[in-house]
Motif scaffolding. Structure first.
Motif, PDB file in Angstrom:
ATOM      1  N   MET A   1      49.014  32.252  31.874  1.00 63.80           N
ATOM      2  CA  MET A   1      48.597  31.834  33.200  1.00 63.80           C
ATOM      3  C   MET A   1      47.256  31.116  33.109  1.00 63.80           C
ATOM      4  O   MET A   1      46.436  31.206  33.995  1.00 63.80           O
ATOM      5  CB  MET A   1      48.519  33.033  34.112  1.00 63.80           C
ATOM      6  N   LEU A   2      47.094  30.472  32.036  1.00 61.96           N
ATOM      7  CA  LEU A   2      45.851  29.784  31.749  1.00 61.96           C
ATOM      8  C   LEU A   2      45.605  28.657  32.739  1.00 61.96           C
ATOM      9  O   LEU A   2      46.448  27.795  32.945  1.00 61.96           O
ATOM     10  CB  LEU A   2      45.906  29.234  30.322  1.00 61.96           C
ATOM     11  N   GLY A   3      44.448  28.698  33.378  1.00 63.07           N
ATOM     12  CA  GLY A   3      44.028  27.613  34.242  1.00 63.07           C
ATOM     13  C   GLY A   3      44.573  27.626  35.658  1.00 63.07           C
ATOM     14  O   GLY A   3      44.344  26.677  36.398  1.00 63.07           O
ATOM     15  N   VAL A   4      45.295  28.650  36.049  1.00 59.60           N
ATOM     16  CA  VAL A   4      45.807  28.730  37.410  1.00 59.60           C
ATOM     17  C   VAL A   4      45.291  29.995  38.084  1.00 59.60           C
ATOM     18  O   VAL A   4      44.971  30.983  37.423  1.00 59.60           O
ATOM     19  CB  VAL A   4      47.354  28.711  37.468  1.00 59.60           C
ATOM     20  N   ASP A  17      43.474  52.618  24.515  1.00 59.35           N
ATOM     21  CA  ASP A  17      42.376  52.705  25.485  1.00 59.35           C
ATOM     22  C   ASP A  17      41.741  51.368  25.867  1.00 59.35           C
ATOM     23  O   ASP A  17      40.606  51.328  26.318  1.00 59.35           O
ATOM     24  CB  ASP A  17      41.282  53.668  25.003  1.00 59.35           C
ATOM     25  N   ARG A  18      42.472  50.268  25.709  1.00 59.43           N
ATOM     26  CA  ARG A  18      41.983  48.983  26.209  1.00 59.43           C
ATOM     27  C   ARG A  18      42.440  48.823  27.655  1.00 59.43           C
ATOM     28  O   ARG A  18      43.480  49.335  28.050  1.00 59.43           O
ATOM     29  CB  ARG A  18      42.500  47.825  25.361  1.00 59.43           C
ATOM     30  N   ILE A  19      41.650  48.108  28.432  1.00 60.06           N
ATOM     31  CA  ILE A  19      41.949  47.907  29.848  1.00 60.06           C
ATOM     32  C   ILE A  19      42.541  46.515  30.044  1.00 60.06           C
ATOM     33  O   ILE A  19      41.985  45.525  29.556  1.00 60.06           O
ATOM     34  CB  ILE A  19      40.684  48.083  30.698  1.00 60.06           C
ATOM     35  N   PHE A  20      43.665  46.456  30.745  1.00 58.13           N
ATOM     36  CA  PHE A  20      44.358  45.198  31.023  1.00 58.13           C
ATOM     37  C   PHE A  20      44.508  44.989  32.522  1.00 58.13           C
ATOM     38  O   PHE A  20      44.736  45.945  33.264  1.00 58.13           O
ATOM     39  CB  PHE A  20      45.763  45.208  30.406  1.00 58.13           C
ATOM     40  N   GLN A  30      51.745  38.644  33.811  1.00 61.30           N
ATOM     41  CA  GLN A  30      51.153  38.681  32.475  1.00 61.30           C
ATOM     42  C   GLN A  30      50.050  39.720  32.439  1.00 61.30           C
ATOM     43  O   GLN A  30      49.284  39.866  33.391  1.00 61.30           O
ATOM     44  CB  GLN A  30      50.579  37.307  32.131  1.00 61.30           C
ATOM     45  N   ARG A  31      49.962  40.450  31.312  1.00 61.90           N
ATOM     46  CA  ARG A  31      48.872  41.410  31.079  1.00 61.90           C
ATOM     47  C   ARG A  31      47.774  40.682  30.318  1.00 61.90           C
ATOM     48  O   ARG A  31      48.023  40.118  29.260  1.00 61.90           O
ATOM     49  CB  ARG A  31      49.360  42.606  30.275  1.00 61.90           C
ATOM     50  N   ILE A  32      46.574  40.715  30.858  1.00 63.82           N
ATOM     51  CA  ILE A  32      45.436  40.039  30.244  1.00 63.82           C
ATOM     52  C   ILE A  32      44.330  41.071  30.039  1.00 63.82           C
ATOM     53  O   ILE A  32      44.023  41.836  30.963  1.00 63.82           O
ATOM     54  CB  ILE A  32      44.924  38.899  31.151  1.00 63.82           C
ATOM     55  N   PRO A  33      43.729  41.114  28.841  1.00 64.77           N
ATOM     56  CA  PRO A  33      42.609  42.039  28.646  1.00 64.77           C
ATOM     57  C   PRO A  33      41.533  41.788  29.712  1.00 64.77           C
ATOM     58  O   PRO A  33      41.171  40.641  29.976  1.00 64.77           O
ATOM     59  CB  PRO A  33      42.094  41.705  27.244  1.00 64.77           C
ATOM     60  N   ILE A  34      41.066  42.830  30.331  1.00 65.65           N
ATOM     61  CA  ILE A  34      40.140  42.703  31.457  1.00 65.65           C
ATOM     62  C   ILE A  34      38.882  41.919  31.073  1.00 65.65           C
ATOM     63  O   ILE A  34      38.320  41.200  31.894  1.00 65.65           O
ATOM     64  CB  ILE A  34      39.789  44.086  32.047  1.00 65.65           C
ATOM     65  N   LEU A  35      38.476  42.016  29.808  1.00 64.98           N
ATOM     66  CA  LEU A  35      37.278  41.300  29.378  1.00 64.98           C
ATOM     67  C   LEU A  35      37.526  39.811  29.182  1.00 64.98           C
ATOM     68  O   LEU A  35      36.580  39.035  29.138  1.00 64.98           O
ATOM     69  CB  LEU A  35      36.725  41.925  28.096  1.00 64.98           C
ATOM     70  N   ASP A  36      38.792  39.400  29.082  1.00 66.69           N
ATOM     71  CA  ASP A  36      39.140  37.988  28.935  1.00 66.69           C
ATOM     72  C   ASP A  36      39.437  37.320  30.270  1.00 66.69           C
ATOM     73  O   ASP A  36      39.665  36.115  30.327  1.00 66.69           O
ATOM     74  CB  ASP A  36      40.363  37.828  28.032  1.00 66.69           C
ATOM     75  N   LEU A  37      39.435  38.090  31.327  1.00 67.27           N
ATOM     76  CA  LEU A  37      39.799  37.571  32.641  1.00 67.27           C
ATOM     77  C   LEU A  37      38.616  36.840  33.263  1.00 67.27           C
ATOM     78  O   LEU A  37      37.564  37.434  33.493  1.00 67.27           O
ATOM     79  CB  LEU A  37      40.213  38.736  33.543  1.00 67.27           C
ATOM     80  N   PRO A  38      38.749  35.532  33.508  1.00 70.14           N
ATOM     81  CA  PRO A  38      37.658  34.827  34.178  1.00 70.14           C
ATOM     82  C   PRO A  38      37.572  35.266  35.639  1.00 70.14           C
ATOM     83  O   PRO A  38      38.588  35.419  36.305  1.00 70.14           O
ATOM     84  CB  PRO A  38      38.046  33.352  34.064  1.00 70.14           C
TER      85      PRO A  38
END
Length: 59
Positions: A1-4, A17-20, A30-38
């Motif tokens: 979902m890059l760019g939308v 124990d990672r947060i998505f 789509q599951r995206i790591p919370i730290l990668d979410l703009p």
């Protein structure tokens, strides 16, 4: 979902124990790591928890 623009439907914790963020747009999901979410500007309420998590993970 890059760019939308997407909606975060929920937040999940993985087995290691990672947060998505579970992001949706229409029928796509789509599951995206919370730290990668703009984050949008202005930052929505609750983003202080993401910043605290970032600081906590730093060595």
């Amino acid at each position: 979902m890059l760019g939308v623009e997407v909606t975060v439907q929920r937040v999940d914790l993985s087995n290691d124990d990672r947060i998505f963020a579970v992001c949706v747009r229409g029928r796509d999901r789509q599951r995206i790591p919370i730290l990668d979410l703009p984050l949008p500007t202005p930052a929505p309420r609750g983003t202080e928890w993401i910043e605290a998590y970032r600081r906590w993970l730093r060595p």
